[in-house]
Design a protein around this motif. Structure first.
Motif, mmCIF file in Angstrom:
data_model
loop_
_atom_site.group_PDB
_atom_site.id
_atom_site.type_symbol
_atom_site.label_atom_id
_atom_site.label_comp_id
_atom_site.label_asym_id
_atom_site.label_seq_id
_atom_site.Cartn_x
_atom_site.Cartn_y
_atom_site.Cartn_z
ATOM 1 N N LEU A 16 -14.082 8.210 2.064
ATOM 2 C CA LEU A 16 -13.743 7.151 2.275
ATOM 3 C C LEU A 16 -14.601 6.465 0.313
ATOM 4 C CD1 LEU A 16 -13.053 4.042 1.898
ATOM 5 C CD2 LEU A 16 -15.450 3.352 3.189
ATOM 6 N N ARG B 39 0.689 -0.883 -0.458
ATOM 7 C CA ARG B 39 0.087 0.219 -0.063
ATOM 8 C C ARG B 39 0.475 1.267 0.245
ATOM 9 N NH1 ARG B 39 -6.020 -1.519 1.255
ATOM 10 N NH2 ARG B 39 -5.559 -3.106 1.553
ATOM 11 N N ASN B 40 0.230 2.162 -0.683
ATOM 12 C CA ASN B 40 1.322 3.366 -0.579
ATOM 13 C C ASN B 40 0.539 4.377 0.641
ATOM 14 O OD1 ASN B 40 -1.241 4.606 -1.357
ATOM 15 N ND2 ASN B 40 -1.223 4.592 -3.667
ATOM 16 N N LYS C 286 -10.818 0.353 -1.521
ATOM 17 C CA LYS C 286 -9.449 0.480 -0.498
ATOM 18 C C LYS C 286 -9.176 -0.504 0.295
ATOM 19 C CE LYS C 286 -7.343 3.743 2.543
ATOM 20 N NZ LYS C 286 -7.943 4.867 2.816
ATOM 21 N N GLY C 287 -10.194 -1.277 0.810
ATOM 22 C CA GLY C 287 -9.781 -2.781 1.325
ATOM 23 C C GLY C 287 -9.099 -3.498 0.644
ATOM 24 N N ASP C 288 -9.796 -3.597 -0.654
ATOM 25 C CA ASP C 288 -9.368 -5.305 -1.253
ATOM 26 C C ASP C 288 -8.627 -4.401 -2.626
ATOM 27 O OD1 ASP C 288 -10.539 -7.165 1.096
ATOM 28 O OD2 ASP C 288 -12.277 -6.865 -0.100
ATOM 29 N N PHE D 38 -1.500 6.814 0.747
ATOM 30 C CA PHE D 38 -3.017 7.094 0.655
ATOM 31 C C PHE D 38 -3.660 5.578 0.906
ATOM 32 C CE2 PHE D 38 -1.780 10.083 -3.743
ATOM 33 C CZ PHE D 38 -2.237 11.238 -2.432
ATOM 34 N N GLY D 39 -2.839 4.780 1.618
ATOM 35 C CA GLY D 39 -3.820 4.320 2.055
ATOM 36 C C GLY D 39 -4.579 2.757 0.919
ATOM 37 N N GLN E 285 -12.589 9.271 -2.221
ATOM 38 C CA GLN E 285 -11.366 8.554 -2.403
ATOM 39 C C GLN E 285 -11.193 7.429 -3.320
ATOM 40 O OE1 GLN E 285 -8.820 7.429 1.425
ATOM 41 N NE2 GLN E 285 -9.040 9.010 1.954
#
Lengths: 414, 414
Positions: free
Chosen positions: B278, B220-221, B289-291, B223-224, B281
């Motif tokens: 979220l 992950r960067n 973001k999660g997967d 930015f998450g 983003q």
């Protein structure tokens, strides 16, 4: 939400995940540990002081920008909850990076999803400016609670301090075996503190330049020498009691069980050092480069013989050698618990690496420990030709939190 | 002298020491490897390109300050010998940090004594200025050997480049699982090159933001988000042949088997991003973001459906989403091998973390790969509100050295 639940591992215990997950690059003479594991957050003393030094550092100093005591205390409460979660390997907030409502900003920034706790410790300290700011104002009604030991450090000969990267009202030291985990923790504290605090300066570090446990080999600084051979070690219980922890009666009650922290960013003039002969380097340090033995001994932990003279009648360990001037015998037995890290901040625009030592030392009273030692070193240390102190700060680190209903700073603000 | 001999382990094989010595913090879904081990230095291609991305980076760009071709070639020969030694876990020079004569400076700086090879790779590249400097001079008689593909990059919309940390005549990318090992390598090359080259800029990085092997999870960067899902992987032999390595006939013979390197330091406006919802983003990136799944799919490696429309008739993946603009289908199938690292350089004096992505991409021809992709991103990418490109450089990385009697740049200078 647990940081790891996102990846569908909610059923597995944290310890099991960590054990499966991670170990770190270690010297082959270092005992195996589990650097992925979580360390306890609660205890009589704050973690991150006698904790065996982790591999990576992200240190931050904040200015407090609110004028409201209640906002400051609320932030410290929120920080404490987030710190307890993150040191356990969880998200900074209960909804995580992908929880809550999609219309709101996530309450964790997400870059540590899937990473184990990695031995993260978070250690807080309060600077003199929190008690009375540069204009003399008692912003938060705590001026009368400032310990006498928490005063701005004197100016030392040769200091080349940059005020922009010195001082600060509150510091947090994040140490972990994974830099992404340490950075994630500081960033989320900064995010939570938005409007209350502002980042004044921060510093990344790598590699341990001090071992704080007898089980850790002595690491090397960027001069290539072992650094911290005579350091206070976690196993020396009576010495820690004498030199590290603040006692009842030493000052205000809220600091009993705490410790004073001094940081110094020490730029090394790498290129000049690298052109110096081995003999000169060893004379300056007072130890051999290979083994780290004092020039009067054969092994690293041999006690330096400061009285020994060579065939020419001169002291074997020179009068301006670093090991002589820093020796506890020169300062009434004063010792420090050092926890420094090497740093490289790129280059300086003049073709030189911007690198050195981010010095961190914990102690019971800087007036009897760091200040006299540094005064002697600043005046005479042969190493001074190769170093510049470019930043300086002092903080009072309160004792640990005994239980989950407590928060950072409660003893100071109540 | 072997780096480890100092500690009395000359009899043990390097592989055995490394295996006993070290592993690294890894995600628990990542296969076990031995990050202490040494990687091969010789081969058809340079190491450090398709090598599974190590955890830490020290990247340096040098200006060549000599006017003498012979001095430059001699330094490249000395560098090659030192690089072969250091990547094998040895000292930079044959006398080590404590060998030779005490009256001479050591021929290794010593801070890596006792540390294993830690997967160190050293990758060299030549910038356009080596062939013809800013004043148009052909300092080293090689102007006619400059590949057409090695030209200064065009200015892209929004570029905020700082010339002091851009460009350079020669680069060396040091990657390792221990930052002290990577820093040691660059420092010793700089020391050896004294008077011939001068450090122009350097950059530390940590955490992989790109996986270059199918066996590595996508990191992950800051930015998450997972970064590099669609990256070229070491296992895709035919794609590497098409997109990564320079072919005979692509340009001058000396680059056959080499690759072109583009670096971009991309500052992230962390605090603004962290205040974004979220949903916003995920819309900006075009993935969850999660997967890390595309917004049209369920799992990370599902192919984005760029044609899919939602109930409102609008594209599910927005027209300015990062994943759409960077997708190979928008650029004639062009792909890159990305090898970037996260960085944190402290704070910026305005209360913000100075942090982001040090982007590194290797490719067969930037004119058909990086340049068109970045042109599209710079014009329209929704991420641009949260990033600033602050440094840029391009280098021609020659092929690997087949054997120990060869040296970096021989094919160029002979």
């Amino acid at each position: 939400m647990k940081r790891r639940n996102i990846l569908g591992l909610a059923g597995a215990g944290a310890a099991g995940i960590a054990a499966a997950g991670a170990v770190t690059v270690r010297r082959r003479d270092e005992p195996a540990t589990d650097p992925g594991a979580a360390l306890p957050f609660y205890g009589a003393h704050q973690a991150g002081i006698v904790t065996p030094a982790q591999d990576r550092l992200h240190f931050v100093a904040f200015d407090v920008i609110t004028r409201t005591r209640e906002d400051l205390v609320s932030m410290l409460e929120a920080w404490t909850a987030a710190a307890a979660r993150m040191t356990a390997g969880r998200d900074a907030g209960t909804h995580g990076a992908v929880g809550g409502v999609p219309e709101a900003p996530p309450d964790d920034t997400g870059e540590a999803i899937g990473l184990p706790a990695s031995g993260l410790t978070l250690t807080i300290g309060f600077g003199p400016g929190l008690f009375r700011d540069a204009d003399g104002r008692d912003r938060f009604g705590i001026a009368d609670r400032r310990p006498d030991a928490l005063a701005e450090l004197p100016r030392f000969p040769g200091d080349a301090l940059d005020p922009a990267i010195s001082g600060g009202d509150i510091c947090v030291q994040a140490c972990a075996h994974d830099p992404q985990v340490a950075v994630h923790a500081i960033r989320n504290l900064a995010r939570i503190g938005m409007g209350v605090v502002s980042v004044r300066w921060s510093q990344l570090g790598f590699g341990r330049t001090s071992s704080t446990s007898a089980g850790q080999p002595t690491p090397r600084n960027l001069f290539g020498f072992k650094d911290g051979t005579a350091n206070l070690k976690a196993e020396e219980a009576s010495a820690l009691d004498e030199h590290l922890w603040v006692h009842a009666g030493d000052g205000p009650d809220w600091m009993t069980g705490g410790s004073y922290l001094v940081t110094r960013k020490i730029r090394m003039i790498i290129e000049t050092w690298d052109r110096t002969s081995l003999r000169e380097q060893e004379a300056i340090v007072g130890r051999t480069k290979g083994d780290g033995a004092p020039l009067t001994g054969a092994a690293e932990f041999d006690e330096p013989d400061l009285a020994a003279a060579g065939p020419d009648g001169l002291p074997v360990i020179a009068t301006d050698a670093h090991v002589r001037l820093a020796h506890p015998s020169a300062h009434g037995g004063a010792r420090l618990l050092r926890r420094g890290y090497n740093y490289v901040d790129g280059s300086d625009g003049l073709g030189r690496l911007d690198a050195g030592l981010f010095f961190i030392a914990y102690q019971r009273d800087p007036r009897r420990q760091f200040i006299p030692v540094q005064t002697a070193l600043a005046r005479r240390d042969a190493l001074n030709e190769y170093i510049r102190h470019v930043s300086s700060a002092i903080f009072a680190c309160p004792p640990g939190l005994p239980a989950a209903d407590d928060f950072w700073g409660r003893s100071l603000f109540s």
